[in-house]
Design a protein around this motif. Structure first.
Motif, PDB file in Angstrom:
ATOM      1  N   GLU A 180      11.325  -5.331  -1.131  1.00 35.99           N
ATOM      2  CA  GLU A 180      12.409  -4.341  -1.059  1.00 35.99           C
ATOM      3  C   GLU A 180      12.645  -3.686  -2.415  1.00 35.99           C
ATOM      4  OE1 GLU A 180      15.513  -5.650   2.397  1.00 35.99           O
ATOM      5  OE2 GLU A 180      15.780  -6.568   0.428  1.00 35.99           O
ATOM      6  N   VAL A 181      13.003  -2.412  -2.368  1.00 38.31           N
ATOM      7  CA  VAL A 181      13.406  -1.719  -3.601  1.00 38.31           C
ATOM      8  C   VAL A 181      14.758  -1.054  -3.366  1.00 38.31           C
ATOM      9  CG1 VAL A 181      11.030  -1.209  -4.373  1.00 38.31           C
ATOM     10  CG2 VAL A 181      12.271   0.487  -3.011  1.00 38.31           C
ATOM     11  N   VAL A 182      15.476  -0.818  -4.451  1.00 43.41           N
ATOM     12  CA  VAL A 182      16.700  -0.018  -4.351  1.00 43.41           C
ATOM     13  C   VAL A 182      16.378   1.345  -4.937  1.00 43.41           C
ATOM     14  CG1 VAL A 182      19.046   0.300  -5.212  1.00 43.41           C
ATOM     15  CG2 VAL A 182      18.246  -1.967  -4.649  1.00 43.41           C
ATOM     16  N   ALA A 183      16.738   2.412  -4.221  1.00 45.37           N
ATOM     17  CA  ALA A 183      16.569   3.770  -4.751  1.00 45.37           C
ATOM     18  C   ALA A 183      17.956   4.317  -5.079  1.00 45.37           C
ATOM     19  CB  ALA A 183      15.877   4.642  -3.719  1.00 45.37           C
ATOM     20  N   ILE A 184      18.131   4.687  -6.341  1.00 45.98           N
ATOM     21  CA  ILE A 184      19.441   5.228  -6.768  1.00 45.98           C
ATOM     22  C   ILE A 184      19.224   6.647  -7.255  1.00 45.98           C
ATOM     23  CG2 ILE A 184      21.417   4.875  -8.332  1.00 45.98           C
ATOM     24  CD1 ILE A 184      19.828   2.084  -8.758  1.00 45.98           C
ATOM     25  N   SER A 185      20.023   7.577  -6.770  1.00 48.29           N
ATOM     26  CA  SER A 185      19.837   8.959  -7.229  1.00 48.29           C
ATOM     27  C   SER A 185      20.171   9.017  -8.724  1.00 48.29           C
ATOM     28  CB  SER A 185      20.734   9.908  -6.447  1.00 48.29           C
ATOM     29  OG  SER A 185      22.060   9.741  -6.885  1.00 48.29           O
ATOM     30  N   LEU A 186      19.532   9.965  -9.417  1.00 47.51           N
ATOM     31  CA  LEU A 186      19.752  10.053 -10.864  1.00 47.51           C
ATOM     32  C   LEU A 186      21.208  10.359 -11.189  1.00 47.51           C
ATOM     33  CD1 LEU A 186      16.518  11.843 -12.091  1.00 47.51           C
ATOM     34  CD2 LEU A 186      17.178   9.469 -12.418  1.00 47.51           C
ATOM     35  N   ASP A 187      21.863  11.130 -10.313  1.00 43.56           N
ATOM     36  CA  ASP A 187      23.281  11.441 -10.563  1.00 43.56           C
ATOM     37  C   ASP A 187      24.122  10.172 -10.522  1.00 43.56           C
ATOM     38  OD1 ASP A 187      22.747  14.043 -10.932  1.00 43.56           O
ATOM     39  OD2 ASP A 187      23.220  14.669  -8.871  1.00 43.56           O
TER      40      ASP A 187
ATOM     41  N   GLY B 217       7.872  -7.003 -10.808  1.00 41.82           N
ATOM     42  CA  GLY B 217       8.454  -7.796  -9.727  1.00 41.82           C
ATOM     43  C   GLY B 217       9.970  -7.676  -9.736  1.00 41.82           C
ATOM     44  N   ALA B 218      10.629  -8.619  -9.071  1.00 42.06           N
ATOM     45  CA  ALA B 218      12.084  -8.550  -8.863  1.00 42.06           C
ATOM     46  C   ALA B 218      12.851  -8.392 -10.178  1.00 42.06           C
ATOM     47  CB  ALA B 218      12.542  -9.810  -8.148  1.00 42.06           C
ATOM     48  N   GLY B 219      13.786  -7.467 -10.185  1.00 41.34           N
ATOM     49  CA  GLY B 219      14.649  -7.267 -11.355  1.00 41.34           C
ATOM     50  C   GLY B 219      14.106  -6.244 -12.346  1.00 41.34           C
ATOM     51  N   ARG B 220      12.873  -5.803 -12.129  1.00 42.13           N
ATOM     52  CA  ARG B 220      12.317  -4.769 -13.023  1.00 42.13           C
ATOM     53  C   ARG B 220      12.598  -3.380 -12.426  1.00 42.13           C
ATOM     54  NH1 ARG B 220       7.146  -6.256 -15.633  1.00 42.13           N
ATOM     55  NH2 ARG B 220       7.539  -8.173 -16.783  1.00 42.13           N
ATOM     56  N   PHE B 221      12.560  -2.362 -13.269  1.00 38.55           N
ATOM     57  CA  PHE B 221      12.753  -0.994 -12.760  1.00 38.55           C
ATOM     58  C   PHE B 221      11.525  -0.155 -13.066  1.00 38.55           C
ATOM     59  CE2 PHE B 221      14.852  -1.520 -16.845  1.00 38.55           C
ATOM     60  CZ  PHE B 221      14.297  -0.515 -17.617  1.00 38.55           C
ATOM     61  N   LEU B 222      11.354   0.914 -12.275  1.00 35.65           N
ATOM     62  CA  LEU B 222      10.183   1.781 -12.419  1.00 35.65           C
ATOM     63  C   LEU B 222      10.595   3.050 -13.153  1.00 35.65           C
ATOM     64  CD1 LEU B 222       8.874   1.503  -8.747  1.00 35.65           C
ATOM     65  CD2 LEU B 222       8.326   0.038 -10.701  1.00 35.65           C
ATOM     66  N   GLY B 223       9.608   3.865 -13.476  1.00 37.14           N
ATOM     67  CA  GLY B 223       9.917   5.174 -14.052  1.00 37.14           C
ATOM     68  C   GLY B 223       9.489   5.292 -15.495  1.00 37.14           C
ATOM     69  N   GLU B 224       9.622   6.506 -16.001  1.00 40.50           N
ATOM     70  CA  GLU B 224       9.163   6.849 -17.341  1.00 40.50           C
ATOM     71  C   GLU B 224      10.094   7.912 -17.901  1.00 40.50           C
ATOM     72  OE1 GLU B 224       5.664   9.790 -16.453  1.00 40.50           O
ATOM     73  OE2 GLU B 224       5.473   8.110 -15.103  1.00 40.50           O
ATOM     74  N   LEU B 225       9.876   8.279 -19.150  1.00 38.05           N
ATOM     75  CA  LEU B 225      10.783   9.215 -19.816  1.00 38.05           C
ATOM     76  C   LEU B 225      10.935  10.528 -19.034  1.00 38.05           C
ATOM     77  CD1 LEU B 225      12.481   9.190 -22.365  1.00 38.05           C
ATOM     78  CD2 LEU B 225      10.607  10.304 -23.556  1.00 38.05           C
ATOM     79  N   ASN B 226       9.840  10.986 -18.426  1.00 41.70           N
ATOM     80  CA  ASN B 226       9.904  12.242 -17.684  1.00 41.70           C
ATOM     81  C   ASN B 226      10.950  12.220 -16.575  1.00 41.70           C
ATOM     82  OD1 ASN B 226       7.947  13.284 -19.260  1.00 41.70           O
ATOM     83  ND2 ASN B 226       6.551  13.851 -17.614  1.00 41.70           N
ATOM     84  N   LEU B 227      11.201  11.046 -16.017  1.00 40.93           N
ATOM     85  CA  LEU B 227      12.212  10.930 -14.962  1.00 40.93           C
ATOM     86  C   LEU B 227      13.572  11.364 -15.514  1.00 40.93           C
ATOM     87  CD1 LEU B 227      13.087   9.794 -12.148  1.00 40.93           C
ATOM     88  CD2 LEU B 227      13.416   7.598 -13.263  1.00 40.93           C
TER      89      LEU B 227
ATOM     90  N   PHE C 165      15.790   6.670  -9.039  1.00 37.42           N
ATOM     91  CA  PHE C 165      15.423   5.601  -9.973  1.00 37.42           C
ATOM     92  C   PHE C 165      15.244   4.357  -9.104  1.00 37.42           C
ATOM     93  CE2 PHE C 165      17.217   2.086 -12.601  1.00 37.42           C
ATOM     94  CZ  PHE C 165      16.373   2.176 -13.706  1.00 37.42           C
ATOM     95  N   TYR C 166      14.105   3.648  -9.260  1.00 37.32           N
ATOM     96  CA  TYR C 166      13.824   2.496  -8.392  1.00 37.32           C
ATOM     97  C   TYR C 166      13.983   1.188  -9.140  1.00 37.32           C
ATOM     98  CZ  TYR C 166      11.615   5.558  -4.921  1.00 37.32           C
ATOM     99  OH  TYR C 166      11.367   6.513  -3.979  1.00 37.32           O
ATOM    100  N   VAL C 167      14.644   0.239  -8.456  1.00 40.02           N
ATOM    101  CA  VAL C 167      14.707  -1.137  -8.961  1.00 40.02           C
ATOM    102  C   VAL C 167      14.013  -2.013  -7.921  1.00 40.02           C
ATOM    103  CG1 VAL C 167      16.220  -3.044  -9.606  1.00 40.02           C
ATOM    104  CG2 VAL C 167      16.911  -0.697 -10.097  1.00 40.02           C
TER     105      VAL C 167
ATOM    106  N   GLY D 144       0.809  -1.229   0.000  1.00 39.84           N
ATOM    107  CA  GLY D 144       0.000   0.000   0.000  1.00 39.84           C
ATOM    108  C   GLY D 144       0.838   1.273   0.000  1.00 39.84           C
ATOM    109  N   GLU D 145       2.152   1.150   0.259  1.00 41.71           N
ATOM    110  CA  GLU D 145       3.000   2.349   0.302  1.00 41.71           C
ATOM    111  C   GLU D 145       3.140   2.948  -1.108  1.00 41.71           C
ATOM    112  OE1 GLU D 145       7.357   3.363   2.075  1.00 41.71           O
ATOM    113  OE2 GLU D 145       6.347   1.610   2.904  1.00 41.71           O
ATOM    114  N   VAL D 146       3.020   4.284  -1.177  1.00 44.66           N
ATOM    115  CA  VAL D 146       3.138   4.947  -2.484  1.00 44.66           C
ATOM    116  C   VAL D 146       4.598   5.363  -2.686  1.00 44.66           C
ATOM    117  CG1 VAL D 146       2.403   6.927  -3.858  1.00 44.66           C
ATOM    118  CG2 VAL D 146       0.756   5.766  -2.378  1.00 44.66           C
ATOM    119  N   LEU D 147       5.221   4.872  -3.749  1.00 48.65           N
ATOM    120  CA  LEU D 147       6.624   5.244  -4.003  1.00 48.65           C
ATOM    121  C   LEU D 147       6.710   6.634  -4.630  1.00 48.65           C
ATOM    122  CD1 LEU D 147       8.167   1.926  -5.368  1.00 48.65           C
ATOM    123  CD2 LEU D 147       8.273   2.866  -3.081  1.00 48.65           C
ATOM    124  N   TYR D 148       5.807   6.899  -5.555  1.00 47.74           N
ATOM    125  CA  TYR D 148       5.690   8.255  -6.095  1.00 47.74           C
ATOM    126  C   TYR D 148       4.314   8.416  -6.702  1.00 47.74           C
ATOM    127  CZ  TYR D 148       7.083   5.849 -10.444  1.00 47.74           C
ATOM    128  OH  TYR D 148       7.176   4.987 -11.505  1.00 47.74           O
ATOM    129  N   ARG D 149       3.915   9.698  -6.789  1.00 49.90           N
ATOM    130  CA  ARG D 149       2.599  10.013  -7.335  1.00 49.90           C
ATOM    131  C   ARG D 149       2.726  10.805  -8.623  1.00 49.90           C
ATOM    132  NH1 ARG D 149      -1.787   9.853  -3.923  1.00 49.90           N
ATOM    133  NH2 ARG D 149      -1.149   9.067  -1.880  1.00 49.90           N
TER     134      ARG D 149
END
Ligand SMILES: Cc1cc2nc3c(=O)[nH]c(=O)nc-3n(C[C@H](O)[C@H](O)[C@H](O)COP(=O)(O)OP(=O)(O)OC[C@H]3O[C@@H](n4cnc5c(N)ncnc54)[C@H](O)[C@@H]3O)c2cc1C
Length: 560
Positions: A106-113, A79-89, A54-56, A41-46
């Motif tokens: 679990e997810v990994v959050a990596i800064s865009l830099d 699921g596992a091994g997929r990444f989230l996001g879209e061109l706008n990111l 960038f989330y994996v 139920g946790e929202v990663l982004y809206r």
């Protein structure tokens, strides 16, 4: 994808939109990011959020949804091994969809830099991510993620706004007052009177009443703010292939570069469904993808692109060129590249104006094609653009009639396209034919066409008309500032009659240099240009080489 008794399956990969990273790639990215546990139920982004990570997905499932908290629609589950996001990111723009944890994990959050650093060492990851984001953008256009636009199909402002978002490849849902039964209830809910339409709803809450293109662009943060007043080396006017190439080469070679674009990046090329003759893409590349890739590349090197901003005046001030735009900017730089290209002429048929934008188009992209699914349509023109549009539209339309004024399809169209047009089911070619009348009240119903050999006229069913006839340059704003040829194209190099200020090498304009030293022209706007994507890109790159030469000669750049 299916959902039953609380379990949710992962969405299969859609033609590369949802690829899975290898274990080694996940480990590498995890080493550069922060691993976080996420509850169901946790929202990663809206939708509307600015995202810097960038989330994996490491474990569990994450759903990507449209219209979160409203008429929610499931777009994909990862699921596992997929990444989230879209061109706008990647473009630094607000997200159009939301991501919600559907199975704890679990997810990994990596800064865009950090992501950029990793990608520079592991280009395979960059390729995979960029390709997926580009395909996700097409899927977003198909489902209408992002903006919601509501208005009358007969309103010229509705037409203006729809054309603007479509050219900028911004996904949107269109709700038509005349056709959608829920439109009035929605207007009441938003507190909008019918005469205040068209309205644009952003993030489901911000209601813009008949916004200008510039206001809409500002709200969704389409272009860069260039009002900083810092010293520039190079202004590029026009962000088609020539302008984007000049921006990539200029910025990557250290020039402080700003690009001014009136409508949308990619120019004419971005309206091509499939460019098949651009080097390096044996299967062809859609103009939209080429434009998105080039824009990201230019911005990666630090070029700033401002959209929409139309240059309308060019003046000179102490060896600098001063460009005024209709967005209120005045930009000054020692060097300028004019890359304002050309546009298709309008068809000279009485009354055509009332159908422009609603049933008469000068581009055939997925957006226009989706608007005429299953309908009979007509294409006018005998060149490659008309041929491409015909083949592309045949995948969507009920029937495509190609209308050509002369009697030989191979006269102006490449052989491979002629073959394709002739082999495509659902296409009928009318040679020696011209459009005499458009029939319909409100929207187009049919055309009256004439056979130029016999003089006979007949009615042809068509709900949309696509026009691709002869090009005109966008150079009105340059009259009196640089030399133009008889058709309004910019003269350069040896074609220049009188070069304004003789240089030390004898006073002749350099290749691609106009009659005014330090002002160059590239691409379709240039007199004698070839009118091809590759030629425009080549000239944009070449112009930068001569910009360097000029700046060195006059001893100017942003650091000097
Ligand atoms: C439908 C279609 C299909 C095509 N297919 C192919 C193909 O398959 N292969 C091929 O080689 N060529 C193709 N072409 C031709 C190719 O797209 C053009 O030759 C190429 O885009 C020219 O690039 P350009 O940058 O010079 O100009 P353009 O692409 O015309 O870009 C110029 C840009 O300048 C902007 N602009 C204009 N005036 C101003 C101003 N005053 N201020 C700010 N900005 C301004 C415009 O909005 C535009 O974005 C096609 C063209 C079309 C229309």
């Amino acid at each position: 994808m299916s959902e039953d008794a609380g379990r949710i399956d992962e969405t299969p990969d859609h033609a590369g939109a949802y690829p899975r990273l290898s274990d080694a790639q996940v480990q590498l990215l995890a080493a550069h990011g922060v691993t976080r546990s996420k509850a169901e139920g946790e929202v990663l982004y809206r939708e509307g959020d600015d995202l810097s990570d960038f989330y994996v997905v490491l474990s569990g499932k994450v759903a990507v949804v449209q219209n979160i908290g409203r008429a929610e629609r499931l777009v994909a589950v990862h699921g596992a091994g997929r990444f989230l996001g879209e061109l706008n990111l990647l473009a630094g723009q607000p997200m159009l969809l939301s991501a919600v944890v559907r199975e704890a994990g679990e997810v990994v959050a990596i800064s865009l830099d950090r992501l950029r650093e990793v990608v520079s060492q592991q280009p395979a990851i960059g390729d995979l991510v960029l390709r997926a984001m580009l395909i996700r953008r097409s899927l977003q256009i198909e489902i209408g993620a992002g903006l919601c636009m509501l208005g009358s199909r007969y309103s010229s402002d509705s037409r203006r706004l729809r054309a603007f978002v479509a050219r900028n490849r911004i996904p949107y849902t269109w709700i038509e007052l005349e056709r959608d039964s829920g439109a009035e209830a929605l207007l009441r809910e938003l507190g909008v009177a019918p005469d205040e339409t068209p309205v644009v709803v952003w993030r489901g809450e911000q209601v813009l009443r008949n916004p200008s293109n510039a206001t809409l662009a500002q709200v969704i943060r389409l272009g860069h703010d260039v009002s900083g007043g810092e010293r520039l080396d190079l202004i590029v006017v026009g962000a088609g292939p020539a302008g984007l190439a000049a921006a990539v080469y200029g910025a990557s070679e250290g020039l402080a570069t700003v690009v001014v674009e009136a409508v949308a990046t990619g120019g004419q090329a971005a309206t091509s469904p499939l460019i098949e003759n651009y080097l390096g893409f044996p299967l062809g590349i859609s103009g939209a993808e080429l434009a998105d890739r080039a824009e990201l590349q230019a911005e990666k090197f630090g070029a700033r692109i401002t959209v929409p901003a139309r240059a309308f005046r060019l003046e000179h001030d102490g060896g600098h060129h001063v460009v005024a735009t209709d967005s209120g900017e005045t930009l000054t730089a020692p060097a300028l590249v004019i890359a304002t290209g050309a546009a298709y002429r309008r068809l000279d048929v009485p009354g055509i104006d009332r159908f422009e934008g609603t049933s008469v188009y000068h581009a055939a992209t997925e957006i226009e094609a989706n608007l005429c699914r299953g309908d009979p349509v007509a294409v006018v023109g005998g060149g490659n653009s008309a041929g491409q549009a015909t083949v592309f539209l045949a995948r969507y339309a009920g029937k495509v009639s190609l209308l050509v004024r002369h009697g030989d399809l191979g006269r102006d169209m490449s052989r491979y396209l002629v073959d394709r047009v002739e082999r495509t089911p659902g296409v009928e070619v009318f040679l020696n034919t011209e459009v005499r009348e458009l029939v319909g009240s409100g929207s187009l119903e049919a055309l009256v066409i004439a056979d130029l050999l016999t003089g006979e006229t007949r009615r042809l069913d068509a709900r949309a008309l696509f026009v691709f006839i002869g090009a005109m340059p966008f150079t009105e704003w340059l009259r009196g500032a640089v030399e133009l040829d008889d058709h309004g194209f910019v003269r350069t190099g040896g074609a220049v009659g009188s070069y304004d200020e003789p240089g030390p090498d004898g006073g002749a304009a350099r290749p691609l240099e106009t009659s005014r030293p330090g002002i160059f022209a590239a691409g379709d706007a240039r007199s004698g240009s070839v009118k091809r994507v590759a030629a425009a890109v080549g000239e944009g790159a070449m112009a930068v080489r001569f910009v360097h030469e000029y700046l060195a000669e006059v001893g100017r750049n942003s650091s000097g």
